[in-house]
Design an enzyme around this catalytic site. Sequence first.
Site: not given
Length: 258
Positions: A66, A111, A114, A134
């Site tokens: 992200a 992300g 993910e 993260e």
Amino acid sequence: MSDWETITLEQEGGVATLTVDRPDRLNALNVDTLEAIEEALKQAENDEARAVVLTGAGDDAFVAGADISYMQDLSTPEAQAYAELGHRVADKIETFPAPVIAAINGYAFGGGCELALACDLRVASESAIIGQTEIDLGIIPGWGGTQRLPRLVGDEVARRLIFFGERIDAQDAHEHGLVGEIVAGDQLDDHVSQLAADLAAKPHYAMAAAKEALNQSHETTQQAGLRYERRLWSGMFGTHDQREGMEAFLEDREPEFE
């Protein structure tokens, strides 16, 4: 070709290839990019894509994560909205009515990992580096990593990867079951294209039902899942593809599916 600034969508022979196209930012996911991915998946579904390939532009990254510069000063309500957007995209990948293949051509962190976890199949180049990183940003995975990762690699491995924020290479990812296969970097696109073409040639409704049943196995008890499977299985009978597939088998010829 699409008109989005941060992604491209190409469709050929029933295969939709969705490329995150921010190589100067290692294909990091900002709000515009996530919204574009969501729209592109809807377009691919409307166009009845029979397989989807998800990858990143350039030679360095699948999706490096992200957009940290965007996240840095988010309030809790703003973070909640960002999480919900990321979850919508991951859920759309997971429930897309055809197989989705992640072609992991480089870094897949946070992300990006993910989104790969939400795909049906994951193929990594030899140079891929993957991780739920993260924890070192003072946060946790927020787009499904805490739920999907343990189902792929087991609870202990998932806890280690998330607690330590470890970045693992393609070989370790394969040994853990995080990716299904590894190929040389210069062969990745061709290999994944062939996989997608093979999947696209399969009967569309049966493939969608198979994916739906497999997804259901994570959502319910085994007995409820078995009942769900029976309903889906029975519903295949009387369709063109069921009749054609069985007739072709008995006649010793290649089937011609819709």
